[in-house]
Design a protein around this motif. Structure first.
Motif, PDB file in Angstrom:
ATOM      1  N   MET A 198       0.856  -1.174   0.000  1.00 26.62           N
ATOM      2  CA  MET A 198       0.000   0.000   0.000  1.00 26.62           C
ATOM      3  C   MET A 198       0.895   1.227   0.000  1.00 26.62           C
ATOM      4  O   MET A 198       1.884   1.274   0.708  1.00 26.62           O
ATOM      5  CB  MET A 198      -0.917  -0.015   1.226  1.00 26.62           C
ATOM      6  CG  MET A 198      -1.741   1.242   1.354  1.00 26.62           C
ATOM      7  SD  MET A 198      -3.021   1.216   2.645  1.00 26.62           S
ATOM      8  CE  MET A 198      -2.064   1.305   4.120  1.00 26.62           C
ATOM      9  N   SER A 199       0.526   2.199  -0.788  1.00 31.56           N
ATOM     10  CA  SER A 199       1.228   3.473  -0.754  1.00 31.56           C
ATOM     11  C   SER A 199       0.211   4.551  -0.425  1.00 31.56           C
ATOM     12  O   SER A 199      -0.965   4.422  -0.725  1.00 31.56           O
ATOM     13  CB  SER A 199       1.896   3.744  -2.108  1.00 31.56           C
ATOM     14  OG  SER A 199       0.930   3.898  -3.115  1.00 31.56           O
ATOM     15  N   VAL A 209      -3.283   3.740  -2.259  1.00 30.60           N
ATOM     16  CA  VAL A 209      -3.426   2.803  -3.363  1.00 30.60           C
ATOM     17  C   VAL A 209      -3.206   1.420  -2.772  1.00 30.60           C
ATOM     18  O   VAL A 209      -2.139   1.145  -2.225  1.00 30.60           O
ATOM     19  CB  VAL A 209      -2.397   3.088  -4.485  1.00 30.60           C
ATOM     20  CG1 VAL A 209      -2.527   2.057  -5.594  1.00 30.60           C
ATOM     21  CG2 VAL A 209      -2.582   4.498  -5.023  1.00 30.60           C
ATOM     22  N   GLU A 210      -4.224   0.565  -2.855  1.00 26.89           N
ATOM     23  CA  GLU A 210      -4.197  -0.715  -2.155  1.00 26.89           C
ATOM     24  C   GLU A 210      -4.435  -1.870  -3.119  1.00 26.89           C
ATOM     25  O   GLU A 210      -5.447  -1.904  -3.801  1.00 26.89           O
ATOM     26  CB  GLU A 210      -5.250  -0.715  -1.044  1.00 26.89           C
ATOM     27  CG  GLU A 210      -5.062   0.435  -0.072  1.00 26.89           C
ATOM     28  CD  GLU A 210      -6.133   0.509   1.000  1.00 26.89           C
ATOM     29  OE1 GLU A 210      -6.755  -0.529   1.302  1.00 26.89           O
ATOM     30  OE2 GLU A 210      -6.337   1.622   1.523  1.00 26.89           O
ATOM     31  N   ASP A 211      -3.516  -2.814  -3.147  1.00 26.60           N
ATOM     32  CA  ASP A 211      -3.663  -3.991  -3.998  1.00 26.60           C
ATOM     33  C   ASP A 211      -4.496  -5.080  -3.349  1.00 26.60           C
ATOM     34  O   ASP A 211      -5.036  -5.942  -4.039  1.00 26.60           O
ATOM     35  CB  ASP A 211      -2.284  -4.552  -4.365  1.00 26.60           C
ATOM     36  CG  ASP A 211      -1.526  -3.613  -5.288  1.00 26.60           C
ATOM     37  OD1 ASP A 211      -2.167  -2.923  -6.104  1.00 26.60           O
ATOM     38  OD2 ASP A 211      -0.287  -3.565  -5.185  1.00 26.60           O
ATOM     39  N   SER A 212      -4.598  -5.068  -2.029  1.00 25.14           N
ATOM     40  CA  SER A 212      -5.407  -6.054  -1.294  1.00 25.14           C
ATOM     41  C   SER A 212      -6.260  -5.331  -0.256  1.00 25.14           C
ATOM     42  O   SER A 212      -6.032  -5.443   0.943  1.00 25.14           O
ATOM     43  CB  SER A 212      -4.494  -7.078  -0.603  1.00 25.14           C
ATOM     44  OG  SER A 212      -3.736  -7.779  -1.540  1.00 25.14           O
TER      45      SER A 212
END
Length: 152
Positions: free
Chosen positions: A1-2, A17-20
């Motif tokens: 996450m950024s 910004v979250e991938d999961s």
């Protein structure tokens, strides 16, 4: 996450910004959007999930998942296990979904499928393409719809 601050919104705000993402965080979005829609379209029909499964004992061997909303059936997933393909299972799943959609007051259905999946199957059921996206190198994503009731 950024994450980073978003200019002009103050120090308490941050953009991530979250991938999961957490499921609870994602669930905020449709509920907030539905509240917004209700303010502009009072008493509109709500989103309603729909799933139909074929089970062999406890194991799912075919299924359809989607939802109905404001007169439309949306088929998100349709899957039939390899050994059951070509035996009318997919056709029956679609028929049951369309019947339930009609019970819920839907007039039409829509779905999407890739060129290597089941476009011909859906065309045999009366679905027609209304849009297409290219997926290089040589695939397409087909958006299809079908009228479930006679136009008024």
């Amino acid at each position: 996450m950024s994450d980073s601050p978003l200019p002009g919104l103050g120090p308490g705000y941050r953009l991530t910004v979250e991938d999961s993402p957490a499921e609870a965080d994602v669930d905020v979005l449709p509920h907030a959007l539905e509240a917004y829609n209700e303010g502009r379209w009072p008493q509109h029909p709500p989103w309603r999930p729909l799933a139909i499964f074929l089970r062999e004992e406890a194991r799912i061997v075919a299924g359809l998942a989607g939802e109905t909303y404001c007169g439309w059936l949306f088929v998100k997933y349709l899957w039939v296990s390899e050994g059951l393909r070509g035996r009318g299972v997919g056709r029956e799943l679609m028929a049951r979904a369309e019947a339930r959609a009609l019970e819920r007051g839907c007039h039409s259905g829509w779905l999407d499928t890739f060129s290597f999946q089941a476009r011909g199957f859906y065309e045999k059921l009366g679905y027609q393409e209304f849009g297409r996206l290219d997926y290089p190198p040589d695939h397409h994503r087909h958006f299809m719809r079908k009228r479930l009731t006679l136009p008024e």
